[in-house]
Design a protein around this motif. Structure first.
Motif, short mmCIF file in Angstrom:
data_model
loop_
_atom_site.label_atom_id
_atom_site.label_comp_id
_atom_site.label_asym_id
_atom_site.label_seq_id
_atom_site.Cartn_x
_atom_site.Cartn_y
_atom_site.Cartn_z
N ALA A 164 -21.87 11.50 -43.80
CA ALA A 164 -20.67 12.10 -44.08
C ALA A 164 -20.68 12.35 -45.82
CB ALA A 164 -19.29 11.48 -43.77
N VAL A 165 -21.11 11.28 -46.57
CA VAL A 165 -21.12 11.25 -47.71
C VAL A 165 -22.05 12.39 -48.60
CG1 VAL A 165 -21.38 9.78 -49.86
CG2 VAL A 165 -20.20 9.05 -48.10
N ARG A 166 -23.03 12.45 -47.95
CA ARG A 166 -24.14 13.43 -48.27
C ARG A 166 -23.69 14.81 -48.23
NH1 ARG A 166 -30.15 12.83 -45.74
NH2 ARG A 166 -28.98 12.85 -44.04
N TYR A 167 -22.80 15.07 -47.06
CA TYR A 167 -22.35 16.27 -46.82
C TYR A 167 -21.23 16.53 -47.96
CZ TYR A 167 -19.56 20.04 -44.77
OH TYR A 167 -19.01 21.54 -44.52
N VAL A 168 -20.39 15.59 -47.95
CA VAL A 168 -19.12 15.84 -49.12
C VAL A 168 -19.78 16.03 -50.53
CG1 VAL A 168 -17.08 14.80 -49.91
CG2 VAL A 168 -17.62 14.65 -47.35
N VAL A 169 -20.68 15.10 -50.74
CA VAL A 169 -21.21 15.38 -52.01
C VAL A 169 -21.92 16.69 -52.44
CG1 VAL A 169 -22.73 14.59 -54.00
CG2 VAL A 169 -21.30 12.91 -52.65
N ASP A 170 -22.52 17.25 -51.29
CA ASP A 170 -23.17 18.44 -51.58
C ASP A 170 -22.18 19.47 -51.69
OD1 ASP A 170 -25.72 17.51 -51.53
OD2 ASP A 170 -26.12 17.95 -49.49
N SER A 171 -21.12 19.51 -50.89
CA SER A 171 -20.03 20.42 -50.61
C SER A 171 -19.20 20.41 -52.15
CB SER A 171 -19.28 20.39 -49.66
OG SER A 171 -19.73 20.43 -48.25
N LEU A 172 -18.86 19.23 -52.43
CA LEU A 172 -17.89 19.24 -53.47
C LEU A 172 -18.84 19.75 -54.99
CD1 LEU A 172 -16.06 15.77 -53.25
CD2 LEU A 172 -15.34 18.17 -52.91
N SER A 173 -20.14 19.44 -54.90
CA SER A 173 -20.73 19.89 -56.11
C SER A 173 -20.73 21.29 -56.45
CB SER A 173 -22.38 19.54 -55.73
OG SER A 173 -22.35 18.20 -55.93
N LYS A 174 -20.39 22.19 -55.47
CA LYS A 174 -20.31 23.45 -55.44
C LYS A 174 -18.80 24.00 -55.98
CE LYS A 174 -23.56 24.05 -51.96
NZ LYS A 174 -23.85 23.97 -50.59
N ILE A 175 -17.99 23.12 -56.19
CA ILE A 175 -16.51 23.45 -56.52
C ILE A 175 -16.40 23.23 -57.99
CG2 ILE A 175 -14.05 22.66 -56.34
CD1 ILE A 175 -14.95 21.89 -53.53
N SER A 176 -15.77 24.08 -58.79
CA SER A 176 -15.76 24.13 -60.14
C SER A 176 -14.89 22.74 -60.76
CB SER A 176 -15.03 25.30 -60.62
OG SER A 176 -13.84 25.28 -60.37
N LEU A 177 -14.05 22.24 -59.93
CA LEU A 177 -13.18 21.08 -60.34
C LEU A 177 -14.46 19.83 -60.71
CD1 LEU A 177 -10.78 19.48 -60.86
CD2 LEU A 177 -10.61 18.79 -58.60
N PHE A 178 -15.63 19.98 -60.06
CA PHE A 178 -16.28 18.92 -60.00
C PHE A 178 -17.55 19.08 -60.84
CE2 PHE A 178 -13.85 18.13 -56.21
CZ PHE A 178 -13.83 16.79 -56.15
N GLU A 179 -17.62 20.16 -61.34
CA GLU A 179 -18.85 20.81 -62.19
C GLU A 179 -19.24 19.42 -63.46
OE1 GLU A 179 -18.30 24.56 -63.31
OE2 GLU A 179 -19.03 25.45 -61.35
N GLU A 180 -18.20 19.44 -64.09
CA GLU A 180 -18.54 18.33 -65.32
C GLU A 180 -18.67 17.07 -64.60
OE1 GLU A 180 -14.80 17.20 -67.80
OE2 GLU A 180 -14.39 19.21 -66.45
N PHE A 181 -18.45 16.73 -63.70
CA PHE A 181 -18.88 15.43 -63.23
C PHE A 181 -19.85 15.24 -62.44
CE2 PHE A 181 -14.24 15.79 -63.22
CZ PHE A 181 -14.01 14.88 -64.25
N LEU A 182 -20.87 16.01 -62.45
CA LEU A 182 -22.41 16.14 -61.46
C LEU A 182 -23.19 15.23 -61.97
CD1 LEU A 182 -22.72 20.00 -60.83
CD2 LEU A 182 -21.89 18.09 -59.25
N ASN A 183 -23.07 14.70 -63.15
CA ASN A 183 -24.12 13.71 -63.47
C ASN A 183 -23.92 12.53 -63.20
OD1 ASN A 183 -25.75 15.68 -64.78
ND2 ASN A 183 -24.40 15.69 -66.67
N GLY A 184 -22.81 12.21 -62.45
CA GLY A 184 -22.61 10.85 -61.95
C GLY A 184 -21.70 10.09 -62.82
N PRO A 185 -21.85 8.62 -62.50
CA PRO A 185 -21.35 7.47 -63.01
C PRO A 185 -21.46 7.36 -64.54
CG PRO A 185 -22.35 6.73 -61.13
CD PRO A 185 -22.77 8.24 -61.26
N GLY A 186 -20.40 7.22 -65.28
CA GLY A 186 -20.42 6.99 -66.59
C GLY A 186 -20.13 8.06 -67.30
N HIS A 187 -19.58 9.09 -66.80
CA HIS A 187 -19.31 10.26 -67.33
C HIS A 187 -17.68 10.36 -67.53
CE1 HIS A 187 -22.93 11.75 -67.59
NE2 HIS A 187 -23.46 11.23 -66.65
#
Length: 187
Positions: A164-187
């Motif tokens: 489920a997480v793999r699907y959700v992360v892939d899906s959210l990665s395509k949403i503009s709200l999440f664009e600047e957070f794509l590099n993961g923890p520490g940002h």
């Protein structure tokens, strides 16, 4: 020191993401509470870990302290709506232990560990944390006889949550709200 407008916007986005994820995690916990796993032969109190979908997803996008806020919010709100003081303690121990393990594995390198592997480790850590809390509350180590069953359920639910997480992360990665957070923890 004052925040710039872009820093302020990023902080607001983080807050919105945490609030949304906390709300979804609580709803998933409520849905999960309606599924009687004890009736199908599993131990009383066993759960599917649906809320971990939101926790692990958040680990892939936000800082550790943001995820910690999510874990605490989810645990307190869920205990307030569904539980008791002892269930709060068990859930808090399990959730914190799970968060620490999953966050550490993602920080060590998400390319070294699959999402499913990290989710399984989180499920095992959650169950172990709950048993440690129960051992403390009941002042007994005999509670650990549940460990083999909990480890099996942790593996099975960890696999499901990981997919489920793999699907959700892939899906959210395509949403503009999440664009600047794509590099993961520490940002």
């Amino acid at each position: 020191m004052a925040m710039s407008s872009s820093e302020s916007a990023t902080a607001l986005k983080r807050t919105v993401i945490i609030a949304i994820f906390a709300a979804v995690a609580v709803v998933l916990s409520i849905v999960e509470a309606q599924i009687p796993l004890a009736g199908v032969g599993l131990m009383p109190g066993a759960k599917l870990g649906f809320a971990n979908i939101m926790i692990l997803t958040c680990i892939y996008f936000l800082r550790g302290r943001d995820v910690l806020v999510l874990v605490i919010l989810k645990t307190l709100l869920t205990a307030f709506l569904l539980g008791t003081l002892s269930s709060l303690l068990f859930s808090l121990f399990g959730s914190l232990f799970s968060f620490i393990v999953m966050f550490a594995l993602v920080k060590l390198g998400r390319r070294k560990f699959s999402v499913i592997g990290i989710s399984i480790a989180g499920g095992l850590a959650h169950n172990t944390g709950q048993l440690l809390a129960a051992s403390f509350v009941f002042n007994s180590t005999s509670i650990f006889y549940y460990l083999p069953v909990l480890l099996i359920t942790g593996i099975i639910t960890g696999i499901a949550v990981g997919f489920a997480v793999r699907y959700v992360v892939d899906s959210l990665s395509k949403i503009s709200l999440f664009e600047e957070f794509l590099n993961g923890p520490g940002h």
